[in-house]
Write a protein that holds these residues in place. Structure first.
Motif, short mmCIF file in Angstrom:
data_model
loop_
_atom_site.label_atom_id
_atom_site.label_comp_id
_atom_site.label_asym_id
_atom_site.label_seq_id
_atom_site.Cartn_x
_atom_site.Cartn_y
_atom_site.Cartn_z
N ASP A 1 39.94 31.89 38.21
CA ASP A 1 40.68 31.97 39.47
C ASP A 1 42.02 32.70 39.34
O ASP A 1 42.80 32.73 40.28
CB ASP A 1 40.90 30.58 40.06
CG ASP A 1 41.77 29.70 39.18
OD1 ASP A 1 41.91 29.98 37.97
OD2 ASP A 1 42.33 28.72 39.71
N ARG A 2 42.27 33.31 38.18
CA ARG A 2 43.52 34.03 37.93
C ARG A 2 43.24 35.53 37.89
O ARG A 2 42.14 35.95 37.55
CB ARG A 2 44.14 33.60 36.60
CG ARG A 2 44.34 32.11 36.41
CD ARG A 2 45.34 31.54 37.34
NE ARG A 2 46.65 32.05 37.03
CZ ARG A 2 47.77 31.53 37.48
NH1 ARG A 2 47.73 30.48 38.24
NH2 ARG A 2 48.92 32.07 37.20
N THR B 1 42.81 36.93 45.12
CA THR B 1 41.69 35.99 45.17
C THR B 1 41.65 35.45 46.60
O THR B 1 42.59 35.69 47.38
CB THR B 1 41.93 34.81 44.20
OG1 THR B 1 43.10 34.09 44.65
CG2 THR B 1 42.12 35.29 42.76
N TYR C 1 42.32 32.48 47.58
CA TYR C 1 43.54 31.68 47.77
C TYR C 1 44.76 32.58 47.96
O TYR C 1 45.58 32.34 48.86
CB TYR C 1 43.78 30.75 46.57
CG TYR C 1 45.16 30.15 46.59
CD1 TYR C 1 45.47 29.10 47.45
CD2 TYR C 1 46.17 30.67 45.79
CE1 TYR C 1 46.76 28.58 47.50
CE2 TYR C 1 47.46 30.15 45.84
CZ TYR C 1 47.74 29.11 46.70
OH TYR C 1 49.02 28.60 46.75
#
Length: 171
Positions: free
Chosen positions: A66-67, A92, A94
Motif C-alpha cells: 500500500d506504499r 493509491t 487512499y
C-alpha cells in the motif's frame, strides 16, 4: 531563504530540536520511516534513517503493497531544519481520497513565516520532474493555515471527502 533539501546528516542537531517540537515523534511527510527520536540522537541511527528516506524515492526499494515511492525533502531556512515535505510519485486509492501527492509540516516555532508556502511552491516543479503532471494536495477541513498555503500557491479546490479538502495543481 527557505529551501527544500534532500535529507542530510548535517541537519542532525536542528532536526532533533525541530522534531521535539512535534511532541517527540513525527511522520516525515506521512512516512512511517521515523523511529523514536531518542534513538535518532545517535549519529549512526540518524544516518541510517537519512539513507532509508533517500532510498524510499527509488522504485526498486522494497515497501509494503500500500506504499508508493516517495521523495522526502526537508524544509530548511538559514541552514536550520524547519519542516518536512514528501512527494509521493503516484496515488493509491487512499492517497487519491485523502493523502494526495504532497504532504508537508512545519515545526511549530517556525510557522506563520511563509516556509510552507515557499516549500509547496518549490515542490511543484520537482513533482513534475518526477512525472507527476497533476498534483493533488489535501488538508484537514479545519486546518486554516494549510488551506491558506495551498490556495496561495494556486491549488484549485475540487471537493471535500472524509474531512479532507482536496486541491489540484496543474504543473
Amino acid at each position: 531563504m527557505t529551501e527544500l533539501v534532500r535529507p542530510d546528516v548535517r541537519y542532525h542537531a536542528s532536526w532533533i530540536v525541530g522534531v521535539a517540537e512535534f511532541g517527540g515523534q513525527h511522520k516525515d511527510g506521512g512516512s512511517d520511516l521515523l523511529e523514536d527520536v531518542a534513538t535518532l540522537t545517535h549519529q549512526d541511527a540518524f544516518a541510517a534513517m537519512v539513507e532509508r528516506l533517500r532510498a524510499d524515492a527509488l522504485e526498486e526499494t522494497p515497501r509494503a503493497a500500500d506504499r508508493v515511492p516517495a521523495t522526502a525533502l526537508w524544509i530548511v531556512h538559514g541552514g536550520e531544519f524547519v519542516g518536512f515535505l514528501q512527494i509521493r510519485h503516484r496515488l493509491t486509492p487512499y492517497l487519491l481520497e485523502e493523502g494526495g501527492h504532497i504532504g508537508y509540516s512545519v515545526r511549530p516555532s517556525a510557522r506563520r513565516r511563509g516556509h510552507a508556502t515557499e516549500a509547496l511552491r518549490a515542490a511543484l516543479p520537482i513533482a513534475k520532474d518526477l512525472g507527476v503532471d497533476r498534483v493533488l494536495v489535501t488538508c484537514d477541513e479545519d486546518n486554516v493555515g494549510s488551506r491558506t498555503v495551498i490556495e496561495r500557491v494556486g491549488g484549485a479546490y475540487e471537493d471535500s471527502r472524509n474531512g479532507k479538502r482536496r486541491y489540484w495543481f496543474e504543473v
